[in-house]
Design a protein around this motif. Structure first.
Motif, mmCIF file in Angstrom:
data_model
loop_
_atom_site.group_PDB
_atom_site.id
_atom_site.type_symbol
_atom_site.label_atom_id
_atom_site.label_comp_id
_atom_site.label_asym_id
_atom_site.label_seq_id
_atom_site.Cartn_x
_atom_site.Cartn_y
_atom_site.Cartn_z
ATOM 1 N N MET A 28 2.015 -1.046 -1.882
ATOM 2 C CA MET A 28 3.467 -0.863 -1.870
ATOM 3 C C MET A 28 3.862 0.331 -1.008
ATOM 4 N N LYS A 71 3.798 -0.723 2.524
ATOM 5 C CA LYS A 71 4.988 -1.521 2.828
ATOM 6 C C LYS A 71 6.210 -0.623 3.026
ATOM 7 N N LEU A 72 6.333 0.402 2.167
ATOM 8 C CA LEU A 72 7.452 1.334 2.301
ATOM 9 C C LEU A 72 7.410 2.059 3.642
ATOM 10 N N ASP A 80 15.407 -4.253 0.855
ATOM 11 C CA ASP A 80 13.963 -4.383 0.653
ATOM 12 C C ASP A 80 13.374 -3.074 0.144
ATOM 13 N N ASN A 121 14.212 -2.528 -3.523
ATOM 14 C CA ASN A 121 13.420 -3.409 -4.384
ATOM 15 C C ASN A 121 11.984 -2.930 -4.507
ATOM 16 N N ILE A 122 11.385 -2.502 -3.410
ATOM 17 C CA ILE A 122 10.003 -2.019 -3.460
ATOM 18 C C ILE A 122 9.922 -0.731 -4.262
ATOM 19 N N TRP A 123 10.900 0.169 -4.103
ATOM 20 C CA TRP A 123 10.898 1.409 -4.890
ATOM 21 C C TRP A 123 11.016 1.089 -6.376
ATOM 22 N N LYS A 160 9.953 -1.655 -7.907
ATOM 23 C CA LYS A 160 8.658 -2.163 -8.340
ATOM 24 C C LYS A 160 7.645 -1.031 -8.481
ATOM 25 N N ALA A 161 7.613 -0.139 -7.508
ATOM 26 C CA ALA A 161 6.663 0.979 -7.556
ATOM 27 C C ALA A 161 6.938 1.859 -8.774
#
Length: 101
Positions: A51, A54-55, A77, A80-82, A84-85
């Motif tokens: 992740m 990806k960030l 995006d 959303n990734i933050w 999830k992390a």
């Protein structure tokens, strides 16, 4: 890791050399953790690293492209990734310390 309140734990069979299995059992005993916990925590670490990569890519793309539509999509995006992390870090930090059987 998937939120344990939403998903059931499942059995996983791994095939390894005997020497690795013996070392892992000793390590689990010495650290007062189960082999399942050790493997799960390691896989969670890999997921978090993925992740982060990806960030970084999204951040680089964000800096490289200047059109407002692309920036808006990349921002969503990134958020959303933050999220999830953050959830993964909360879940993994609150895992009980399982002792081996």
């Amino acid at each position: 890791m998937v939120n344990k309140t939403c998903a059931m734990s499942k059995k996983l069979t791994l095939i390894m050399y005997d020497s690795i299995i013996e070392w892992a059992k000793i390590y689990a005993y010495k650290t007062n953790r189960s082999l399942s916990t050790i493997v799960e925590n390691y896989l969670n670490t890999l997921l978090q690293k993925r992740m982060i990569l990806k960030l970084k890519k999204i951040s680089q793309d964000f800096q490289a492209k200047s059109t407002s539509r692309k920036i808006l999509m990349k921002t969503k995006d990134l958020v959303n990734i933050w999220k999830k992390a953050f959830l993964i870090s909360v879940i993994t930090s609150k895992q009980p310390n399982h002792s081996p059987n």
